[in-house]
Motif scaffolding. Structure first.
Motif, PDB file in Angstrom:
ATOM      1  N   ILE A 149       0.032   7.537   2.273  1.00  0.00           N
ATOM      2  CA  ILE A 149       0.685   6.520   1.454  1.00  0.00           C
ATOM      3  C   ILE A 149      -0.344   5.655   0.729  1.00  0.00           C
ATOM      4  CG2 ILE A 149       2.130   4.441   1.520  1.00  0.00           C
ATOM      5  CD1 ILE A 149       3.682   5.752   3.827  1.00  0.00           C
ATOM      6  N   ASP A 150      -1.325   5.141   1.459  1.00  0.00           N
ATOM      7  CA  ASP A 150      -2.282   4.214   0.861  1.00  0.00           C
ATOM      8  C   ASP A 150      -3.381   4.927   0.084  1.00  0.00           C
ATOM      9  OD1 ASP A 150      -0.847   2.201   2.008  1.00  0.00           O
ATOM     10  OD2 ASP A 150      -2.301   1.739   3.571  1.00  0.00           O
ATOM     11  N   ASP A 151      -3.937   5.988   0.642  1.00  0.00           N
ATOM     12  CA  ASP A 151      -5.093   6.657   0.031  1.00  0.00           C
ATOM     13  C   ASP A 151      -4.692   7.781  -0.917  1.00  0.00           C
ATOM     14  OD1 ASP A 151      -6.639   4.958   1.575  1.00  0.00           O
ATOM     15  OD2 ASP A 151      -6.901   6.419   3.184  1.00  0.00           O
ATOM     16  N   GLN A 152      -3.854   8.706  -0.425  1.00  0.00           N
ATOM     17  CA  GLN A 152      -3.487   9.869  -1.214  1.00  0.00           C
ATOM     18  C   GLN A 152      -2.368   9.607  -2.227  1.00  0.00           C
ATOM     19  OE1 GLN A 152      -4.930  13.106  -0.896  1.00  0.00           O
ATOM     20  NE2 GLN A 152      -6.466  12.019   0.328  1.00  0.00           N
ATOM     21  N   LYS A 153      -1.633   8.512  -2.028  1.00  0.00           N
ATOM     22  CA  LYS A 153      -0.523   8.141  -2.925  1.00  0.00           C
ATOM     23  C   LYS A 153       0.512   9.261  -3.049  1.00  0.00           C
ATOM     24  CE  LYS A 153      -2.951   4.456  -3.894  1.00  0.00           C
ATOM     25  NZ  LYS A 153      -2.653   3.155  -3.258  1.00  0.00           N
ATOM     26  N   ASP A 198      -7.177  -4.682   3.167  1.00  0.00           N
ATOM     27  CA  ASP A 198      -6.088  -3.936   2.533  1.00  0.00           C
ATOM     28  C   ASP A 198      -5.314  -3.068   3.527  1.00  0.00           C
ATOM     29  OD1 ASP A 198      -6.690  -4.937  -0.025  1.00  0.00           O
ATOM     30  OD2 ASP A 198      -8.253  -3.415  -0.319  1.00  0.00           O
ATOM     31  N   ASN A 199      -5.736  -3.083   4.760  1.00  0.00           N
ATOM     32  CA  ASN A 199      -5.065  -2.283   5.786  1.00  0.00           C
ATOM     33  C   ASN A 199      -4.019  -3.138   6.496  1.00  0.00           C
ATOM     34  OD1 ASN A 199      -4.385  -0.378   7.787  1.00  0.00           O
ATOM     35  ND2 ASN A 199      -5.968  -1.184   9.143  1.00  0.00           N
ATOM     36  N   HIS A 200      -2.755  -2.747   6.366  1.00  0.00           N
ATOM     37  CA  HIS A 200      -1.665  -3.526   6.957  1.00  0.00           C
ATOM     38  C   HIS A 200      -0.900  -2.741   8.016  1.00  0.00           C
ATOM     39  CE1 HIS A 200      -2.264  -6.635   3.916  1.00  0.00           C
ATOM     40  NE2 HIS A 200      -2.273  -5.684   3.000  1.00  0.00           N
ATOM     41  N   TRP A 201      -1.425  -1.610   8.456  1.00  0.00           N
ATOM     42  CA  TRP A 201      -0.659  -0.766   9.372  1.00  0.00           C
ATOM     43  C   TRP A 201      -0.454  -1.378  10.747  1.00  0.00           C
ATOM     44  CZ3 TRP A 201       2.298   3.264   7.986  1.00  0.00           C
ATOM     45  CH2 TRP A 201       2.201   3.620   6.631  1.00  0.00           C
ATOM     46  N   PRO A 202      -1.434  -2.071  11.322  1.00  0.00           N
ATOM     47  CA  PRO A 202      -1.130  -2.783  12.571  1.00  0.00           C
ATOM     48  C   PRO A 202      -0.010  -3.803  12.404  1.00  0.00           C
ATOM     49  CG  PRO A 202      -3.493  -2.597  12.280  1.00  0.00           C
ATOM     50  CD  PRO A 202      -2.871  -2.143  10.988  1.00  0.00           C
ATOM     51  N   GLU A 203       0.003  -4.459  11.245  1.00  0.00           N
ATOM     52  CA  GLU A 203       1.054  -5.444  10.963  1.00  0.00           C
ATOM     53  C   GLU A 203       2.422  -4.770  10.863  1.00  0.00           C
ATOM     54  OE1 GLU A 203       2.334  -8.393   7.266  1.00  0.00           O
ATOM     55  OE2 GLU A 203       0.257  -7.669   7.440  1.00  0.00           O
ATOM     56  N   TYR A 204       2.472  -3.588  10.247  1.00  0.00           N
ATOM     57  CA  TYR A 204       3.750  -2.877  10.150  1.00  0.00           C
ATOM     58  C   TYR A 204       4.307  -2.572  11.545  1.00  0.00           C
ATOM     59  CZ  TYR A 204       2.244  -1.921   5.308  1.00  0.00           C
ATOM     60  OH  TYR A 204       1.818  -2.037   4.003  1.00  0.00           O
ATOM     61  N   ILE A 205       3.422  -2.115  12.431  1.00  0.00           N
ATOM     62  CA  ILE A 205       3.860  -1.743  13.782  1.00  0.00           C
ATOM     63  C   ILE A 205       4.315  -2.979  14.556  1.00  0.00           C
ATOM     64  CG2 ILE A 205       3.196  -0.641  15.947  1.00  0.00           C
ATOM     65  CD1 ILE A 205       3.311   1.237  13.482  1.00  0.00           C
ATOM     66  N   THR A 206       3.524  -4.032  14.515  1.00  0.00           N
ATOM     67  CA  THR A 206       3.882  -5.241  15.270  1.00  0.00           C
ATOM     68  C   THR A 206       5.149  -5.892  14.712  1.00  0.00           C
ATOM     69  OG1 THR A 206       2.345  -6.551  13.900  1.00  0.00           O
ATOM     70  CG2 THR A 206       1.514  -5.703  16.006  1.00  0.00           C
ATOM     71  N   THR A 207       5.338  -5.817  13.398  1.00  0.00           N
ATOM     72  CA  THR A 207       6.561  -6.369  12.803  1.00  0.00           C
ATOM     73  C   THR A 207       7.779  -5.586  13.259  1.00  0.00           C
ATOM     74  OG1 THR A 207       5.370  -7.170  10.845  1.00  0.00           O
ATOM     75  CG2 THR A 207       7.760  -6.892  10.647  1.00  0.00           C
ATOM     76  N   ALA A 208       7.672  -4.268  13.264  1.00  0.00           N
ATOM     77  CA  ALA A 208       8.795  -3.437  13.714  1.00  0.00           C
ATOM     78  C   ALA A 208       9.141  -3.735  15.164  1.00  0.00           C
ATOM     79  CB  ALA A 208       8.445  -1.951  13.547  1.00  0.00           C
ATOM     80  N   VAL A 209       8.127  -3.847  16.012  1.00  0.00           N
ATOM     81  CA  VAL A 209       8.376  -4.138  17.423  1.00  0.00           C
ATOM     82  C   VAL A 209       8.980  -5.521  17.587  1.00  0.00           C
ATOM     83  CG1 VAL A 209       7.260  -4.518  19.661  1.00  0.00           C
ATOM     84  CG2 VAL A 209       6.627  -2.528  18.267  1.00  0.00           C
ATOM     85  N   HIS A 210       8.494  -6.476  16.826  1.00  0.00           N
ATOM     86  CA  HIS A 210       9.084  -7.820  16.873  1.00  0.00           C
ATOM     87  C   HIS A 210      10.558  -7.771  16.506  1.00  0.00           C
ATOM     88  CE1 HIS A 210       9.555 -12.161  16.287  1.00  0.00           C
ATOM     89  NE2 HIS A 210      10.082 -11.886  15.104  1.00  0.00           N
ATOM     90  N   ASN A 211      10.894  -7.020  15.458  1.00  0.00           N
ATOM     91  CA  ASN A 211      12.291  -6.918  15.027  1.00  0.00           C
ATOM     92  C   ASN A 211      13.156  -6.277  16.112  1.00  0.00           C
ATOM     93  OD1 ASN A 211      11.497  -8.019  12.605  1.00  0.00           O
ATOM     94  ND2 ASN A 211      11.505  -6.080  11.483  1.00  0.00           N
TER      95      ASN A 211
END
Length: 261
Positions: A149-153, A198-211
């Motif tokens: 998603i981020d690198d290869q688009k 520019d790396n937000h993948w840890p944030e994506y995981i923690t946000t999902a778990v929080h939800n």
């Protein structure tokens, strides 16, 4: 004189499901030898859902070479297998190199793959989840999604879409493993590079778990889910055995703390 020597044989597949089948055809015993009752299986159970990191891709390769040769892949020395042995737990691994929860390096993703009986690419076999229920579920996915998603688009996805896709898959697994404690892990490749702004993948995981936690609380359910990040060490290839040992130690300690094992 009677020879009472006891030999224990363990059969373990080092490589992935599509890298050759394993078939036990027969056991030939020597003269006066006999099979003993199989050891009692551990009562603790862990299942891992992951990609090449969990599979152990390249973990036995030299540090200065590529890591795609199957001979250098040893799942027995992966963080998953090491953690299970540390905790005297029986374990299963549903892991495939290149797989993601939104996009893979091939034409199927983990939400389409996770419930198969065999790991020979995408097929119509079906695993019966009632046969074996884990105490702990470890999910380590997102590395391939981040690259593609981020690198290869190769896929356009907003942060909200990424969080939603991860949340949906974890909730699907929760339905299959209703009594398990979930650990949503990530790493230890560059998806957990905390020095990259520019790396937000840890944030994506923690946000999902929080939800998921908030939804469980709203529904009066126990929040049996947490996150665990295996930090990126700066090593540019797949983790080698020493990194798997370190990650296994971290995961072992985490499970011991959470479950009093």
């Amino acid at each position: 004189m009677i020879n009472t020597e006891i030999t224990t044989v363990e059969i373990f597949k080092r490589t992935e499901g599509d890298e050759g089948g394993t078939h036990l055809v027969a056991v030939k015993l020597g003269q006066n030898a006999k099979l003993l009752t199989a050891p009692v299986s551990p009562t603790r159970k862990i299942v891992f859902y992951g990609d090449s990191i969990t599979a152990g891709m390249g973990n036995e390769a030299p540090h200065n070479t590529g890591d795609s040769n199957p001979v250098d892949k040893n799942h027995y020395l992966s963080y998953a297998a090491i953690t299970a042995r540390n905790l005297n737990a029986e374990f299963q691994s549903i892991a495939k190199s290149g797989i993601g929860f939104m996009i893979s390096w091939f034409d199927f993703i983990m939400p389409q793959y996770y419930d198969q009986l065999t790991g020979e690419n995408d097929n119509q076999s079906q695993w019966d989840f009632n046969r074996w229920q884990p105490d702990v579920v470890v999910v380590n996915l997102g590395q391939n999604d981040s690259w593609l998603i981020d690198d290869q688009k190769r896929l356009t996805a907003t942060p909200e879409q990424i969080v939603r896709a991860y949340t949906n898959f974890i909730q699907t697994l929760q339905e299959k493993h209703p009594n398990a404690y979930f650990i949503c892990a990530l790493g230890s490749m560059d998806a957990t590079d905390f020095n990259n702004r520019d790396n937000h993948w840890p944030e994506y995981i923690t946000t999902a778990v929080h939800n998921i936690k908030q939804l469980d609380k709203a529904n009066g359910q126990a929040t049996n889910i947490d996150t665990l990040m295996f930090r990126f060490t700066g090593y540019g290839a797949h983790p080698r055995v020493n990194q798997h040992v370190d990650n296994a130690d971290k995961l072992t300690a985490f499970i011991k703390q959470k479950l009093s094992w």
